[in-house]
Motif scaffolding. Structure first.
Motif, short mmCIF file in Angstrom:
data_model
loop_
_atom_site.label_atom_id
_atom_site.label_comp_id
_atom_site.label_asym_id
_atom_site.label_seq_id
_atom_site.Cartn_x
_atom_site.Cartn_y
_atom_site.Cartn_z
N LEU B 30 -2.10 -66.42 -27.58
CA LEU B 30 -2.28 -64.99 -27.38
C LEU B 30 -2.83 -64.96 -25.93
CD1 LEU B 30 -3.45 -63.77 -30.86
CD2 LEU B 30 -1.36 -63.39 -29.84
N PHE B 31 -3.82 -65.79 -25.60
CA PHE B 31 -4.50 -65.46 -24.37
C PHE B 31 -3.27 -65.56 -23.09
CE2 PHE B 31 -6.53 -68.11 -20.68
CZ PHE B 31 -7.38 -66.82 -19.93
N ILE B 32 -2.34 -66.50 -23.27
CA ILE B 32 -1.23 -66.74 -22.29
C ILE B 32 -0.64 -65.50 -22.14
CG2 ILE B 32 0.59 -68.04 -21.69
CD1 ILE B 32 -1.83 -69.55 -21.00
N LEU B 33 -0.04 -65.05 -23.56
CA LEU B 33 0.57 -63.80 -23.60
C LEU B 33 0.02 -62.67 -22.91
CD1 LEU B 33 1.85 -63.48 -27.38
CD2 LEU B 33 3.07 -62.51 -25.14
N GLY B 34 -1.54 -62.71 -23.17
CA GLY B 34 -2.26 -61.34 -22.53
C GLY B 34 -1.99 -61.63 -20.96
N TRP B 35 -2.13 -62.84 -20.60
CA TRP B 35 -1.99 -62.93 -18.92
C TRP B 35 -0.44 -62.46 -18.67
CZ3 TRP B 35 -5.62 -66.64 -17.24
CH2 TRP B 35 -6.29 -66.40 -15.86
N GLY B 36 0.45 -62.80 -19.48
CA GLY B 36 1.90 -62.20 -19.01
C GLY B 36 1.93 -60.88 -19.12
N LEU B 37 1.26 -60.24 -20.26
CA LEU B 37 1.18 -58.71 -20.39
C LEU B 37 0.47 -58.08 -19.18
CD1 LEU B 37 1.00 -58.29 -24.14
CD2 LEU B 37 2.83 -57.84 -22.60
N SER B 38 -0.65 -58.69 -18.76
CA SER B 38 -1.40 -58.20 -17.63
C SER B 38 -0.59 -58.20 -16.29
CB SER B 38 -2.73 -58.82 -17.56
OG SER B 38 -2.56 -60.03 -16.70
N GLU B 42 0.38 -54.65 -14.88
CA GLU B 42 -0.80 -54.54 -13.91
C GLU B 42 -2.23 -54.19 -14.48
OE1 GLU B 42 0.78 -52.44 -10.70
OE2 GLU B 42 2.22 -53.95 -10.28
N ALA B 43 -2.31 -54.69 -15.45
CA ALA B 43 -3.63 -54.15 -16.14
C ALA B 43 -4.45 -55.65 -16.14
CB ALA B 43 -3.57 -54.11 -17.59
N ALA B 44 -5.30 -55.80 -15.08
CA ALA B 44 -5.88 -57.12 -14.79
C ALA B 44 -7.31 -57.41 -15.76
CB ALA B 44 -6.67 -56.83 -13.35
N TYR B 45 -7.41 -56.19 -16.62
CA TYR B 45 -8.60 -56.64 -17.40
C TYR B 45 -7.89 -57.30 -18.90
CZ TYR B 45 -6.48 -52.45 -19.69
OH TYR B 45 -5.63 -51.71 -20.29
N LEU B 46 -6.75 -57.30 -19.10
CA LEU B 46 -6.26 -57.86 -20.16
C LEU B 46 -6.63 -59.32 -20.53
CD1 LEU B 46 -2.71 -56.43 -20.88
CD2 LEU B 46 -4.38 -56.63 -22.47
N PRO B 47 -6.36 -60.46 -19.56
CA PRO B 47 -6.80 -61.66 -19.96
C PRO B 47 -8.24 -61.67 -20.31
CG PRO B 47 -5.77 -61.71 -18.06
CD PRO B 47 -6.01 -60.05 -18.35
N GLY B 48 -9.13 -61.19 -19.91
CA GLY B 48 -10.45 -61.17 -20.19
C GLY B 48 -10.63 -60.60 -21.44
N VAL B 49 -10.08 -59.27 -21.63
CA VAL B 49 -10.23 -58.71 -23.04
C VAL B 49 -9.79 -59.55 -24.16
CG1 VAL B 49 -9.25 -56.74 -24.32
CG2 VAL B 49 -10.42 -56.39 -22.05
N SER B 50 -8.52 -60.10 -24.02
CA SER B 50 -7.96 -60.71 -25.01
C SER B 50 -8.45 -62.22 -25.26
CB SER B 50 -6.47 -61.15 -24.63
OG SER B 50 -6.26 -62.07 -23.19
N PHE B 51 -9.24 -62.80 -24.14
CA PHE B 51 -9.91 -63.95 -24.41
C PHE B 51 -11.19 -63.81 -25.15
CE2 PHE B 51 -13.33 -67.10 -22.97
CZ PHE B 51 -12.44 -68.04 -23.00
N LEU B 52 -12.04 -62.65 -24.94
CA LEU B 52 -13.09 -62.26 -25.70
C LEU B 52 -12.70 -61.84 -27.02
CD1 LEU B 52 -15.51 -60.84 -23.05
CD2 LEU B 52 -15.67 -62.91 -24.26
N GLY B 53 -11.84 -60.81 -27.01
CA GLY B 53 -11.37 -60.41 -28.63
C GLY B 53 -11.09 -61.16 -29.19
#
Lengths: 110, 202
Positions: B30-38, B42-53
């Motif tokens: 999901l973290f890698i998915l979050g990175w792809g989606l970010s 172009e939502a740079a916050y997604l990896p951090g949010v997905s990591f913590l969430g």
């Protein structure tokens, strides 16, 4: 058992073996509790493959010897029991392992 | 022989219970998915949010779904400190990698080779971090996850697949692997409620 002038010396480590820990199921339980700080009943049950009754009986014996502390609580309506080794239990386990090692080391090579 | 029971092996067996449910695979996927989606949005916050969430969600799921099936054990304070330190190191390196990527991407003039091979370098570093995690945790399937992450960039460079699609694809496959492990785990270990055997405690 060999009996010679050094008989006492040979027998000494054997007589020091803690028979309570020497039972395989209890040794296994002590070994698991030695590597963790605390574990619950279910964890020990899954890891050792014992039945509830067996586990309960063996832990009861270890508790009576002062080797483990058993704490019971309720999570909601479900009973939850945690077990941890006491300092005395930890020392007894280390001593047992040391004694066993000495006994086996004293055996003559084949 | 009783004395042959290897304490290190028992410690490892206990340690492996943390990884046998597939939740950490799902976390990584999901973290890698979050990175792809970010990258895609172009939502740079997604990896951090997905990591913590996902990290906190996993602890909740462990308590609700996993512990009632295999029980719970807590390592000694020393072991816990060591595990936390390793996780923090990995998390910090990932965070620094994200910052580095953001800085490099925002620089207007960058060498052509860097622009061309940036996805390969980035995914390679991410894969290396996952390899370190696999080595520390001694969970071999995480090497496969690292290879999947790296393959995302390889497919981008040589097959022309979009970089973010590579991330989403790799993350998706890792999530599926994790889900497969989780389903198998749930089948193998049904929920159990403690029995009371007071008569045995004599």
């Amino acid at each position: 058992m060999r009996t010679d002038n050094n008989g006492d010396q040979i027998q000494e480590p054997v007589t020091k073996i803690d028979k309570l820990i020497h039972e395989p199921s209890r040794y296994t339980l002590m070994a698991y509790l030695y590597v963790v700080e605390v574990a619950d009943f279910l964890f020990l049950l899954r890891q050792t493959g014992m039945t509830w009754g067996n586990l309960s009986a063996h832990l009861g014996k270890l508790e009576a010897a002062g080797y483990v502390v058993i704490e019971k609580e309720f999570l909601g309506k479900k009973p939850h029991t945690t077990v941890r080794l006491t300092d005395g239990g930890r020392n007894a386990f280390e001593e047992y392992r040391g004694n066993m090692k000495r006994v086996l080391d004293n055996l003559p090579a084949k | 022989m009783v004395s042959d029971i290897n304490l290190k092996e028992i410690q490892r067996k206990v340690y492996m219970t943390f990884f046998q449910d597939g939740l950490w695979d799902i976390f990584l996927g999901l973290f890698i998915l979050g990175w792809g989606l970010s990258i895609l949005t172009e939502a740079a916050y997604l990896p951090g949010v997905s990591f913590l969430g996902i990290y906190f969600a996993i602890w909740g799921i462990k308590k609700w779904l996993i512990y009632p099936r295999i029980g719970y054990a807590r390592f000694s304070a020393t072991s816990r400190r060591r595990i936390t330190a390793r996780f923090l190191i990995l998390g910090t390196v990932v965070l620094l990698l994200g910052l580095l990527a953001a800085v490099m991407w925002s620089i207007g003039t960058r060498p052509q080779w860097l622009a061309d091979y940036f996805p390969l370098i980035f995914n390679g570093m991410l894969a290396a971090i996952v390899c370190f995690g696999a080595y520390w945790a001694r969970v071999n399937r995480f090497y496969l996850h690292a290879a999947l992450i790296f393959l995302g960039a390889v497919f981008h460079l040589w097959l022309g697949i979009q970089w973010e699609i590579g991330f989403i694809g790799s993350g998706g496959v890792i999530v599926l692997i994790g889900l497969g492990i989780l389903i198998s785990f749930l089948r193998k270990y049904p929920k159990m409620v403690e029995e009371v055997h007071s008569e045995d405690r004599q």
